[in-house]
Write a protein that holds these residues in place. Structure first.
Motif, PDB file in Angstrom:
ATOM      1  N   TYR A  26       0.816  -1.213   0.000  1.00  0.00           N
ATOM      2  CA  TYR A  26       0.000   0.000   0.000  1.00  0.00           C
ATOM      3  C   TYR A  26       0.855   1.271   0.000  1.00  0.00           C
ATOM      4  N   GLN A  27       2.103   1.161   0.451  1.00  0.00           N
ATOM      5  CA  GLN A  27       2.982   2.333   0.521  1.00  0.00           C
ATOM      6  C   GLN A  27       3.641   2.662  -0.818  1.00  0.00           C
ATOM      7  N   ILE A  28       3.650   1.712  -1.749  1.00  0.00           N
ATOM      8  CA  ILE A  28       4.385   1.881  -2.998  1.00  0.00           C
ATOM      9  C   ILE A  28       3.476   2.465  -4.071  1.00  0.00           C
TER      10      ILE A  28
ATOM     11  N   GLY B 192      -7.103   3.840  -4.117  1.00  0.00           N
ATOM     12  CA  GLY B 192      -5.800   4.361  -3.717  1.00  0.00           C
ATOM     13  C   GLY B 192      -5.819   5.652  -2.931  1.00  0.00           C
ATOM     14  N   GLN B 193      -7.012   6.152  -2.541  1.00  0.00           N
ATOM     15  CA  GLN B 193      -7.053   7.343  -1.687  1.00  0.00           C
ATOM     16  C   GLN B 193      -6.610   7.005  -0.268  1.00  0.00           C
ATOM     17  N   LEU B 194      -6.872   5.786   0.141  1.00  0.00           N
ATOM     18  CA  LEU B 194      -6.416   5.291   1.438  1.00  0.00           C
ATOM     19  C   LEU B 194      -5.347   4.232   1.206  1.00  0.00           C
ATOM     20  N   PRO B 195      -4.304   4.218   2.010  1.00  0.00           N
ATOM     21  CA  PRO B 195      -4.035   5.158   3.108  1.00  0.00           C
ATOM     22  C   PRO B 195      -3.296   6.422   2.667  1.00  0.00           C
ATOM     23  N   ASP B 196      -3.015   6.564   1.359  1.00  0.00           N
ATOM     24  CA  ASP B 196      -2.127   7.636   0.884  1.00  0.00           C
ATOM     25  C   ASP B 196      -2.655   9.032   1.198  1.00  0.00           C
ATOM     26  N   LYS B 197      -3.952   9.270   1.012  1.00  0.00           N
ATOM     27  CA  LYS B 197      -4.497  10.616   1.164  1.00  0.00           C
ATOM     28  C   LYS B 197      -5.503  10.714   2.302  1.00  0.00           C
TER      29      LYS B 197
ATOM     30  N   ASP C 272     -19.449   6.725  11.652  1.00  0.00           N
ATOM     31  CA  ASP C 272     -19.845   5.688  10.697  1.00  0.00           C
ATOM     32  C   ASP C 272     -18.670   5.170   9.872  1.00  0.00           C
ATOM     33  N   ASN C 273     -17.473   5.729  10.119  1.00  0.00           N
ATOM     34  CA  ASN C 273     -16.272   5.370   9.365  1.00  0.00           C
ATOM     35  C   ASN C 273     -16.497   5.489   7.856  1.00  0.00           C
ATOM     36  N   LEU C 274     -17.058   6.622   7.458  1.00  0.00           N
ATOM     37  CA  LEU C 274     -17.269   6.932   6.051  1.00  0.00           C
ATOM     38  C   LEU C 274     -16.465   8.190   5.693  1.00  0.00           C
ATOM     39  N   TYR C 275     -16.152   8.331   4.415  1.00  0.00           N
ATOM     40  CA  TYR C 275     -15.354   9.459   3.947  1.00  0.00           C
ATOM     41  C   TYR C 275     -16.130  10.226   2.871  1.00  0.00           C
ATOM     42  N   LEU C 276     -16.101  11.570   2.929  1.00  0.00           N
ATOM     43  CA  LEU C 276     -16.649  12.379   1.851  1.00  0.00           C
ATOM     44  C   LEU C 276     -15.729  12.257   0.653  1.00  0.00           C
ATOM     45  N   ILE C 277     -16.303  12.090  -0.522  1.00  0.00           N
ATOM     46  CA  ILE C 277     -15.491  11.789  -1.708  1.00  0.00           C
ATOM     47  C   ILE C 277     -14.649  12.986  -2.143  1.00  0.00           C
ATOM     48  N   PRO C 278     -13.387  12.752  -2.511  1.00  0.00           N
ATOM     49  CA  PRO C 278     -12.544  13.825  -3.051  1.00  0.00           C
ATOM     50  C   PRO C 278     -12.767  14.022  -4.544  1.00  0.00           C
ATOM     51  N   THR C 279     -13.378  13.024  -5.198  1.00  0.00           N
ATOM     52  CA  THR C 279     -13.647  13.054  -6.631  1.00  0.00           C
ATOM     53  C   THR C 279     -14.611  11.917  -6.967  1.00  0.00           C
ATOM     54  N   ALA C 280     -15.402  12.099  -8.025  1.00  0.00           N
ATOM     55  CA  ALA C 280     -16.349  11.061  -8.444  1.00  0.00           C
ATOM     56  C   ALA C 280     -15.650   9.808  -8.953  1.00  0.00           C
ATOM     57  N   GLU C 281     -14.372   9.936  -9.294  1.00  0.00           N
ATOM     58  CA  GLU C 281     -13.592   8.769  -9.710  1.00  0.00           C
ATOM     59  C   GLU C 281     -13.706   7.631  -8.701  1.00  0.00           C
TER      60      GLU C 281
ATOM     61  N   ARG D 107       2.477  17.151 -19.616  1.00  0.00           N
ATOM     62  CA  ARG D 107       2.744  15.779 -19.198  1.00  0.00           C
ATOM     63  C   ARG D 107       3.478  15.874 -17.865  1.00  0.00           C
ATOM     64  N   LEU D 108       2.865  15.301 -16.825  1.00  0.00           N
ATOM     65  CA  LEU D 108       3.436  15.456 -15.494  1.00  0.00           C
ATOM     66  C   LEU D 108       4.717  14.646 -15.347  1.00  0.00           C
ATOM     67  N   CYS D 109       5.666  15.218 -14.637  1.00  0.00           N
ATOM     68  CA  CYS D 109       6.912  14.511 -14.344  1.00  0.00           C
ATOM     69  C   CYS D 109       6.665  13.491 -13.235  1.00  0.00           C
ATOM     70  N   GLY D 110       7.646  12.658 -12.982  1.00  0.00           N
ATOM     71  CA  GLY D 110       7.493  11.608 -11.980  1.00  0.00           C
ATOM     72  C   GLY D 110       7.142  12.143 -10.606  1.00  0.00           C
ATOM     73  N   GLY D 111       7.774  13.241 -10.206  1.00  0.00           N
ATOM     74  CA  GLY D 111       7.553  13.773  -8.869  1.00  0.00           C
ATOM     75  C   GLY D 111       6.198  14.417  -8.677  1.00  0.00           C
ATOM     76  N   ASP D 112       5.499  14.760  -9.781  1.00  0.00           N
ATOM     77  CA  ASP D 112       4.196  15.421  -9.687  1.00  0.00           C
ATOM     78  C   ASP D 112       3.042  14.508 -10.081  1.00  0.00           C
ATOM     79  N   THR D 113       3.358  13.299 -10.533  1.00  0.00           N
ATOM     80  CA  THR D 113       2.321  12.342 -10.934  1.00  0.00           C
ATOM     81  C   THR D 113       1.652  11.745  -9.704  1.00  0.00           C
ATOM     82  N   GLY D 114       0.330  11.641  -9.752  1.00  0.00           N
ATOM     83  CA  GLY D 114      -0.431  11.119  -8.620  1.00  0.00           C
ATOM     84  C   GLY D 114      -0.048   9.703  -8.245  1.00  0.00           C
ATOM     85  N   PHE D 115      -0.335   9.333  -7.016  1.00  0.00           N
ATOM     86  CA  PHE D 115       0.074   8.055  -6.430  1.00  0.00           C
ATOM     87  C   PHE D 115      -0.346   6.855  -7.277  1.00  0.00           C
TER      88      PHE D 115
END
Length: 424
Positions: A106-108, A212-217, A227-236, A324-332
């Protein structure tokens, strides 16, 4: 999530990819994964041998009781008892090892596509396309937050009163323009073959882990603790999770979906002039596109998503560029991401309005989302997602780039949706 087998068989390529991202402790974590996987597999072999021996003895015991050899049967029963205790111990050990391995995986982050260049942050992203004419508004051009106040269409103070900073209230023609953009985006998407869905705005933990939002974000999402629920950060997130734990038929693919939702992001630590007005919000509206694809077709599908977003911006007649995003700016979770930015003439800077990403098998592995290929074998799909579009900065761009001395003109394509052609 990367597959253990892939990491084991492509260790050098994995480390090279993680280096593009400047991923800390990459070699240490990858080595831990490989070592723990070897230990786990060895434990599995021991457990399988113990269970096999136990099953063999159980059959022998049955035969001995049938032939009246009770003493021999009872001796073997004692041995099966020992094997049972041993198998329990090995099962618990295997469960612990699997859990630790999952936590490491999960960390990678995902491995960047070959076209992604190494880089630290947004300053290292590559501009690959620019289109549109930046209007000459003169020296008296106003930023959107001042235009919103002048024409009384967005009230940031009232939103702060009700909730807090980053929760604006849209009023009058501002609210109608917001609604018009949502309808226009959805109509464009459905006309392009995307099926519209309405999904929940809260997700459970399994859904957050799946995309992949958890545990990263975790710290960036609003958490309903009771209720251990999360508000969505995106419809994805809810749209892609529609297919969690599914085995699709080859004829089901490709799947193209679109949906409108509000999005909620804590954006902790975001302060300063660059986040004024609509530039950075805790709640905002967005129309999303999601694709579930054959692996061999996913990059062609990504190109199609990029062209689709281009067409929307052309119709809105907004100046934009693609990075085109570089490696350091590309999402998890992403292997390759293209960011769209529109030019804010009044602010004299670029504003991100969309991202289109191919996650390859990374999310599918977490989601256990597979399809049966033509050979009848189970295979991971590729998942893709994109904003089409995020509303706040599109609205900001329209307000700023379409301002005139008479008022704010409405892009021609939106007039039928708004019912008016100017805000004054």
């Amino acid at each position: 999530m990367l597959q253990v087998q892939f990491i084991r068989e492509n260790q050098e390529a994995v480390l090279t990819g993680l280096a593009k991202r400047n991923f800390a402790n990459a070699e240490s974590i990858v080595n831990q994964v490989i070592t723990l996987d070897e230990t786990r597999r060895a434990t599995q072999v021991l457990l399988d041998n113990v269970l096999a021996e136990s099953n063999k003895l159980s059959k022998e015991i049955g035969q001995l009781f049938k032939t009246g050899e009770t003493q021999k049967a009872n001796i073997l029963k004692e041995k099966t008892g020992q094997l049972k205790a041993e198998s329990k111990e090995l099962s618990e050990k295997l469960t612990l090892e699997n859990t630790k391995l999952q936590e490491l995986l999960y960390q990678i982050p995902n491995i960047p596509h070959a076209s992604v260049k190494a880089g630290k942050n947004e300053e290292d992203n590559e501009e690959i396309f620019t289109e549109g004419t930046v209007p000459d508004l003169g020296k008296n051009a106003l930023p959107h937050w001042e235009l919103a106040k002048k024409y009384d269409i967005i009230d940031f103070d009232l939103g702060a009163k009700i909730t807090g900073a980053g929760f604006p209230v849209y009023k009058g023609k501002g609210a109608k323009l917001q609604r018009a953009l949502i309808s226009y985006f959805l109509d464009k998407n459905t006309a392009a073959g995307y099926t519209e869905v309405q999904v929940p705005h809260l997700i459970n933990e399994a859904s957050g882990l799946g995309t992949g939002q958890l545990p990263d974000k975790e710290g960036q999402m609003y958490h309903v603790t009771e209720d251990n629920l999360y508000l969505i950060p995106t419809a994805e997130v809810p749209i892609t999770n529609l297919f969690r734990d599914e085995l699709l038929k080859v004829t089901d693919l490709p799947i193209s979906l679109t949906g409108y939702t509000p999005c909620f992001r804590r954006e902790a630590g975001s302060y300063g002039a660059h986040v004024r007005g609509l530039n950075r919000l805790h709640q905002f509206d967005k129309v999303e596109i999601v694709r579930i694809e054959y692996p061999e077709n996913s990059y062609k599908a990504l190109d199609g998503m990029v062209e689709h977003i281009k067409q929307i911006l052309r119709e809105l007649k907004l100046p934009y560029r693609i990075l085109r995003l570089c490696g350091g700016d590309t999402g998890f979770t992403s292997a390759l991401t293209f960011d769209f930015e529109l030019y804010s003439t009044a602010q004299n800077r670029w504003l991100e309005i969309s991202s289109a990403s191919n996650c390859e098998t990374f999310q599918a592995n977490r989601l256990k989302l597979r399809f049966k290929n033509k050979e009848g074998k189970s295979q991971l799909v590729h998942t893709l997602n994109g904003s089409s579009l995020a509303l706040p900065r599109v609205l900001a761009g329209i307000l700023e780039n379409y301002q005139t001395d008479e008022g704010i003109k409405i892009p021609e394509v939106l007039v039928p949706y708004c019912g008016f052609d100017i805000i004054n």
